[in-house]
Design a protein around this motif. Structure first.
Motif, PDB file in Angstrom:
ATOM      1  N   ASP A 131     -14.741  12.795 -40.157  1.00 49.88           N
ATOM      2  CA  ASP A 131     -16.290  12.346 -39.228  1.00 49.88           C
ATOM      3  C   ASP A 131     -17.401  11.419 -39.643  1.00 49.88           C
ATOM      4  N   LEU A 143      -5.072  16.630 -38.586  1.00 51.60           N
ATOM      5  CA  LEU A 143      -6.456  16.273 -37.982  1.00 51.60           C
ATOM      6  C   LEU A 143      -7.027  14.891 -37.775  1.00 51.60           C
ATOM      7  N   ARG A 144      -5.502  13.742 -37.961  1.00 52.43           N
ATOM      8  CA  ARG A 144      -6.456  12.722 -37.544  1.00 52.43           C
ATOM      9  C   ARG A 144      -5.862  12.606 -36.407  1.00 52.43           C
ATOM     10  N   ILE A 145      -4.829  13.478 -35.640  1.00 52.67           N
ATOM     11  CA  ILE A 145      -4.251  13.094 -34.647  1.00 52.67           C
ATOM     12  C   ILE A 145      -5.166  13.305 -33.626  1.00 52.67           C
ATOM     13  N   ILE A 146      -5.472  15.266 -33.550  1.00 48.99           N
ATOM     14  CA  ILE A 146      -7.118  15.322 -32.747  1.00 48.99           C
ATOM     15  C   ILE A 146      -8.444  14.693 -32.746  1.00 48.99           C
ATOM     16  N   HIS A 147      -8.461  13.986 -34.280  1.00 45.77           N
ATOM     17  CA  HIS A 147      -9.569  13.308 -34.050  1.00 45.77           C
ATOM     18  C   HIS A 147      -9.612  12.129 -32.738  1.00 45.77           C
ATOM     19  N   GLU A 148      -8.954  12.242 -32.667  1.00 42.86           N
ATOM     20  CA  GLU A 148      -8.129  10.684 -32.392  1.00 42.86           C
ATOM     21  C   GLU A 148      -8.776  11.192 -30.830  1.00 42.86           C
ATOM     22  N   SER A 149      -7.816  12.153 -30.717  1.00 40.47           N
ATOM     23  CA  SER A 149      -7.713  12.087 -29.061  1.00 40.47           C
ATOM     24  C   SER A 149      -8.727  12.416 -28.593  1.00 40.47           C
ATOM     25  N   LEU A 150      -9.671  13.002 -29.059  1.00 48.72           N
ATOM     26  CA  LEU A 150     -11.024  13.554 -29.097  1.00 48.72           C
ATOM     27  C   LEU A 150     -11.844  12.779 -28.600  1.00 48.72           C
ATOM     28  N   SER A 183     -11.496   9.309 -28.179  1.00 51.61           N
ATOM     29  CA  SER A 183     -11.115   8.622 -27.246  1.00 51.61           C
ATOM     30  C   SER A 183     -11.339   9.128 -25.784  1.00 51.61           C
ATOM     31  N   GLN A 184     -12.043  10.205 -26.024  1.00 52.48           N
ATOM     32  CA  GLN A 184     -12.193  10.696 -24.452  1.00 52.48           C
ATOM     33  C   GLN A 184     -13.535  10.055 -23.317  1.00 52.48           C
ATOM     34  N   LYS A 185     -13.205   9.970 -22.270  1.00 53.78           N
ATOM     35  CA  LYS A 185     -14.560   9.461 -21.720  1.00 53.78           C
ATOM     36  C   LYS A 185     -15.072  10.287 -20.627  1.00 53.78           C
ATOM     37  N   LEU A 186     -16.174   9.934 -19.710  1.00 55.88           N
ATOM     38  CA  LEU A 186     -16.794  10.637 -19.122  1.00 55.88           C
ATOM     39  C   LEU A 186     -16.299  10.227 -17.772  1.00 55.88           C
ATOM     40  N   GLU A 187     -15.890  11.360 -17.237  1.00 58.37           N
ATOM     41  CA  GLU A 187     -15.529  11.346 -15.994  1.00 58.37           C
ATOM     42  C   GLU A 187     -16.860  10.978 -14.547  1.00 58.37           C
ATOM     43  N   SER A 188     -15.690  10.685 -14.283  1.00 58.89           N
ATOM     44  CA  SER A 188     -17.000  10.575 -12.550  1.00 58.89           C
ATOM     45  C   SER A 188     -16.461  11.215 -11.083  1.00 58.89           C
ATOM     46  N   THR A 221     -18.656  15.976 -16.234  1.00 60.45           N
ATOM     47  CA  THR A 221     -17.532  16.402 -17.030  1.00 60.45           C
ATOM     48  C   THR A 221     -17.658  17.255 -17.710  1.00 60.45           C
ATOM     49  N   GLU A 270      -8.228   9.547 -23.004  1.00 56.32           N
ATOM     50  CA  GLU A 270      -7.521   8.602 -22.256  1.00 56.32           C
ATOM     51  C   GLU A 270      -6.858   8.495 -24.342  1.00 56.32           C
ATOM     52  N   TYR A 306     -17.727  15.133 -29.400  1.00 58.53           N
ATOM     53  CA  TYR A 306     -16.555  13.697 -29.015  1.00 58.53           C
ATOM     54  C   TYR A 306     -17.170  13.235 -28.193  1.00 58.53           C
TER      55      TYR A 306
END
Lengths: 173, 194
Positions: free
Chosen positions: A17, A45-52, A54-59, B43, B111, B148
């Protein structure tokens, strides 16, 4: 997290963080270099951290706003106004109070209204078959009081309690 | 308004003015608020319901509820925090009522930008992380994902979930630990260490 403590995990997460100071980072890196379980856990933990991350807002759909506004325009105009119910209840309470006063004073006990249906002008032969009776004022007042109390409970439920609980549930406060 | 957890005070005042106008009867102005917050509201609902149609319904319902009770918004907090809490509660009640059990795999789009762990295919990784997320409680899932998305401050996430700030910090840490453990279980260790 086989041999690692929760404290180590907290340190790893703080590192990911970016919450560690420069000196803490130096110490952390030296600990990391000497511990393969710590390195493995950091990767997990890095896999979880980076995956989360890279989330984006949904439309929602393109007509979302229009649908909300259309639904709003169809809403009933009346809104929850507890005072309206309180005033009605107050009226019923006054009427019931008056009724109780009449009953307790005993003035209604001796009163009765004779009703002779034969005195009405009714065409045909049924006039002679109609009965004559009298209504005791005490019975009448009792009936009105009973009906008043039932209506008061109904109004309390429909106009005050239900809207109140519905509004609380909706916002869940 | 900024897209971070901190909202410009001028923008907040402008928003409060819009709210006042809507309460006074300019219903069409509510469009400003819906347009501004619909993506985040949707979201949040999607994170809980895992189904786009249900999430859209829930988000719309939440906007309508917010409109109906706009007069009760006391302006002590940001409108967005108040609205998102309504969205969260509405989505949770939708989930409870409709017992949505859809798989989240197709509907959640996390993503992927991982470069270093090439052993796991992107598609699989997305699937596994969603599986791991689904093993957390609704509150933990939302807490960690809201953290996040970085639109809300930690304090706002804590208000949204109705828990105190320290609890939310601990919860986000523990949720990530658990996610890592769940992912490890799913991948049976070796996929992660390849």
């Amino acid at each position: 997290m086989d041999n690692l403590s929760t404290t180590s995990d907290d340190k790893l997460l703080d590192f990911l963080d970016g919450n560690l100071t420069q000196s803490e980072i130096e110490t952390f890196k030296s600990d990391l270099a000497n511990s393969s379980p710590l390195q493995r856990r950091l990767e997990e933990l890095r896999i979880i951290h980076e995956s989360l991350q890279s989330q984006k807002l949904e439309s929602p759909s393109a007509n979302f706003t229009e649908r909300v506004l259309r639904n709003i325009s169809q809403l009933p105009v009346a809104s929850f106004n507890p005072w309206r119910g309180v005033f009605i209840l107050l009226g019923i309470a006054i009427a019931t109070g008056l009724g109780l006063y009449v009953l307790s004073s005993g003035s209604a006990d001796s009163l009765s209204v004779p009703i002779n249906l034969q005195s009405f002008e009714i065409p045909g032969g049924i006039k002679n078959t109609l009965p004559s009776f009298s209504i005791n004022m005490r019975t009448l007042t009792n009936t009105i009081l009973f009906a008043n109390t039932a209506i008061a409970f109904l109004i309390l439920d429909r106009i005050i309690l239900r809207p109140l609980f519905r509004s609380r549930n909706a916002l869940n406060y | 308004m900024t897209l971070t957890g901190v909202q410009d005070p001028n923008s907040m005042q402008e928003e409060f003015d819009v709210i006042d106008q809507v309460i006074k009867g300019d219903h069409d102005l509510y469009r400003v608020l819906v347009d501004r917050y619909k993506s985040y509201a949707f979201t949040i609902a999607l994170k809980i319901l895992k189904d786009k149609e249900e999430a859209e319904e829930a988000a719309q319902d939440a906007f309508i509820k917010a409109y109906k009770y706009l007069g009760k918004f006391d302006k002590r907090s940001k409108f967005s925090t108040w609205l998102y809490r309504i969205v969260f509660n509405t989505a949770v009640s939708y989930k409870r009522k409709m017992k949505v059990q859809h798989s989240s795999v197709e509907n959640i789009s996390i993503e992927d930008s991982l470069n270093h762990s090439s052993a796991i295919e992107l598609k699989d990784k997305r699937k596994f992380i969603n599986q791991a997320l689904n093993r957390l409680s609704d509150q933990d899932q939302v807490a960690v994902q809201m953290f996040y998305l970085k639109e809300l401050s930690l304090e706002e996430v804590s208000i949204l979930l109705n828990v105190n700030l320290n609890t939310i910090k601990v919860r986000i840490h523990r949720a990530r630990q658990r996610l890592a453990d769940e992912l490890k279980t799913i991948l049976k260790d070796e996929a992660l260490t390849l």
